[in-house]
Motif scaffolding. Structure first.
Motif, mmCIF file in Angstrom:
data_model
loop_
_atom_site.group_PDB
_atom_site.id
_atom_site.type_symbol
_atom_site.label_atom_id
_atom_site.label_comp_id
_atom_site.label_asym_id
_atom_site.label_seq_id
_atom_site.Cartn_x
_atom_site.Cartn_y
_atom_site.Cartn_z
ATOM 1 N N SER A 1 22.333 100.453 -60.932
ATOM 2 C CA SER A 1 22.380 99.529 -59.799
ATOM 3 C C SER A 1 20.959 99.333 -59.282
ATOM 4 C CB SER A 1 23.240 100.132 -58.685
ATOM 5 O OG SER A 1 22.563 101.237 -58.075
ATOM 6 N N PRO A 2 20.776 98.452 -58.301
ATOM 7 C CA PRO A 2 19.445 98.351 -57.695
ATOM 8 C C PRO A 2 18.924 99.676 -57.149
ATOM 9 C CG PRO A 2 20.750 96.447 -57.086
ATOM 10 C CD PRO A 2 21.684 97.393 -57.807
ATOM 11 N N LYS A 3 19.809 100.523 -56.657
ATOM 12 C CA LYS A 3 19.375 101.807 -56.091
ATOM 13 C C LYS A 3 18.764 102.708 -57.163
ATOM 14 C CE LYS A 3 22.656 101.912 -52.234
ATOM 15 N NZ LYS A 3 23.779 102.646 -51.594
ATOM 16 N N PRO B 1 30.289 85.950 -69.487
ATOM 17 C CA PRO B 1 28.917 85.776 -68.980
ATOM 18 C C PRO B 1 28.745 86.107 -67.498
ATOM 19 C CG PRO B 1 30.045 83.673 -68.912
ATOM 20 C CD PRO B 1 31.056 84.684 -69.411
ATOM 21 N N ALA B 2 29.512 87.050 -66.953
ATOM 22 C CA ALA B 2 29.465 87.318 -65.516
ATOM 23 C C ALA B 2 28.061 87.681 -65.042
ATOM 24 C CB ALA B 2 30.446 88.428 -65.154
ATOM 25 N N ALA B 3 27.400 88.616 -65.731
ATOM 26 C CA ALA B 3 26.056 89.018 -65.310
ATOM 27 C C ALA B 3 25.084 87.850 -65.375
ATOM 28 C CB ALA B 3 25.555 90.170 -66.191
ATOM 29 N N LEU B 4 25.189 87.045 -66.428
ATOM 30 C CA LEU B 4 24.306 85.881 -66.556
ATOM 31 C C LEU B 4 24.594 84.864 -65.463
ATOM 32 C CD1 LEU B 4 22.173 84.273 -68.139
ATOM 33 C CD2 LEU B 4 24.041 83.388 -69.562
ATOM 34 N N ASP B 5 25.846 84.616 -65.190
ATOM 35 C CA ASP B 5 26.196 83.689 -64.118
ATOM 36 C C ASP B 5 25.613 84.156 -62.782
ATOM 37 O OD1 ASP B 5 27.606 82.135 -65.902
ATOM 38 O OD2 ASP B 5 29.574 82.915 -65.318
ATOM 39 N N SER C 1 24.299 87.153 -53.873
ATOM 40 C CA SER C 1 23.624 87.704 -52.700
ATOM 41 C C SER C 1 23.852 89.204 -52.549
ATOM 42 C CB SER C 1 24.095 86.993 -51.421
ATOM 43 O OG SER C 1 25.478 87.203 -51.219
ATOM 44 N N SER C 2 24.532 89.817 -53.507
ATOM 45 C CA SER C 2 24.775 91.254 -53.455
ATOM 46 C C SER C 2 23.601 91.980 -54.103
ATOM 47 C CB SER C 2 26.076 91.592 -54.191
ATOM 48 O OG SER C 2 26.357 92.972 -54.080
ATOM 49 N N LEU D 1 19.058 92.412 -57.827
ATOM 50 C CA LEU D 1 20.421 91.877 -57.846
ATOM 51 C C LEU D 1 21.440 92.924 -58.299
ATOM 52 C CD1 LEU D 1 22.365 89.393 -57.741
ATOM 53 C CD2 LEU D 1 21.774 88.999 -60.153
ATOM 54 N N ASP D 2 22.503 93.047 -57.551
ATOM 55 C CA ASP D 2 23.623 93.920 -57.921
ATOM 56 C C ASP D 2 24.648 93.075 -58.679
ATOM 57 O OD1 ASP D 2 25.147 96.278 -57.988
ATOM 58 O OD2 ASP D 2 26.233 95.716 -56.166
ATOM 59 N N TYR D 3 24.277 92.674 -59.890
ATOM 60 C CA TYR D 3 25.156 91.795 -60.665
ATOM 61 C C TYR D 3 26.425 92.544 -61.083
ATOM 62 C CZ TYR D 3 22.776 94.075 -64.658
ATOM 63 O OH TYR D 3 22.260 94.981 -65.547
ATOM 64 N N ARG D 4 27.460 91.763 -61.348
ATOM 65 C CA ARG D 4 28.741 92.367 -61.727
ATOM 66 C C ARG D 4 28.636 93.048 -63.091
ATOM 67 N NH1 ARG D 4 32.346 87.240 -61.452
ATOM 68 N NH2 ARG D 4 30.316 86.329 -62.015
#
Length: 336
Positions: free
Chosen positions: A92-94, A125-129, A65-66, A114-117
């Protein structure tokens, strides 16, 4: 090739390209990117809802949700989940609002960026998760798969494709389509264009990708299909809309996916822009080719999706009413 495109390529060749030949300094790249960000105004009739969480307070549970929503007043009949590029370690999204604002308004779609890690703090796989969880949350919040599109550029384009593969493998209803701008799909860096376009690409030298990939991969294999979806089985995926520049070192990351997806029975629209730079839609405010790319993308999004008025009402109500310490609504007059 427009004059604007020539000027942008000239600028990239003198400012960005030299930096890709040296060692990868994550902190420096992030700091320089933050300084250079140009933020477009929020479009009239739309609202920007920023919901960022401090990196040290963010975990896998709240990462989906970030990010930030761009929402049409009253809601829109379709939704785009956008995954920004930046080699998995910066941006980032910005930084990608020139794309997300332009695409959302043209496609008449509420868009969640999405502001994925990021790596190396959060390797594969943090971004994929995070991307899979964000898509699942959109479905849980009322968006219908037929009204959804996943989009991304560069690393985010590869991540978007990997997300499709992971969703399919998990049996989750797939979105209506996907948009991939200059996707980085092969972290093993085996594409012939890595060598053939080295020196022609105004933005990247050929060997930079092999040096960046370990930041994201960590201990994972560079040919893991969830990290490098060019190696994935692509059957059963929804229609793909792909763009890449003819002189990109990453050109084959697009061409090989297009060929393999078509061989697997996937509908593919793949455009190769002559002499255009990496992820050229991001220059939409200034470059006519970029504006046309967003126009073409919006037509694809509208064509493959089914308008969902029920989800539009469900989405718009909480976005209008919800507020809190980590949520901020921006209007055209307050945006920078």
């Amino acid at each position: 090739m427009s004059l604007q495109s020539r000027l942008i390529c000239w600028f990239l060749r003198r400012s960005f390209l030299p930096a890709t030949r040296g060692p990868i300094d994550v902190a420096r790249v992030r700091a320089q990117t933050a300084k250079r960000v140009w933020l477009p105004q929020v479009p009239k009739g739309w609202q920007l809802r920023e919901q960022y969480r401090a990196v040290d307070a963010r975990d896998a549970a709240d990462a989906p949700s970030s990010g930030e929503w761009l929402v049409r007043e009253g809601g829109a009949p379709r939704t785009i989940l956008y995954l920004h590029g930046g080699g998995y370690y910066f941006c980032s999204p910005k930084t990608h609002r020139a794309i997300t604002f332009g695409l959302a308004t043209r496609a008449e779609a509420d868009l969640f960026s999405l502001d994925y890690r990021l790596a190396p703090e959060h390797p594969f796989p943090a971004a994929l998760d995070d991307a899979v969880a964000a898509y699942r949350r959109l479905l849980a919040d009322g968006a219908r798969a037929q009204s959804l599109v996943i989009a991304g550029d560069s690393a985010g384009g590869g991540l978007a494709l990997a997300t499709l593969v992971a969703l399919r493998d998990a049996g989750v209803p797939l979105p209506a389509g996907a948009v991939l701008y200059s996707p980085w799909t092969d972290l093993a860096a085996t594409g012939a264009s890595i060598r053939e376009n080295d020196g022609r690409d105004p933005m990247f030298c050929g060997d930079v990708f092999a040096r960046v990939a370990p930041l994201y991969l960590g201990e994972a294999s560079a040919t893991d299909p969830y990290a490098s979806p060019v190696y994935a089985d692509l059957h059963g995926l929804p229609p793909l809309f792909m763009l890449a520049g003819s002189t990109e070192t990453l050109l084959d990351d697009t061409r090989r996916v297009a060929e393999r997806a078509q061989a697997a029975g996937v509908s593919v629209e793949c455009g190769i822009g002559r002499d255009l730079p990496h992820v050229w839609p991001i220059y939409a405010p200034f470059m006519p080719e970029a504006r046309r790319a967003l126009d073409d993308t919006a037509r694809f999004v509208k064509r493959v999706t089914t308008a969902d008025d029920t989800a539009r009402a469900q989405k718009s109500a909480p976005l209008q009413a919800e507020s809190g310490a980590d949520a901020q609504l921006s209007t055209p007059s307050s945006a920078h």
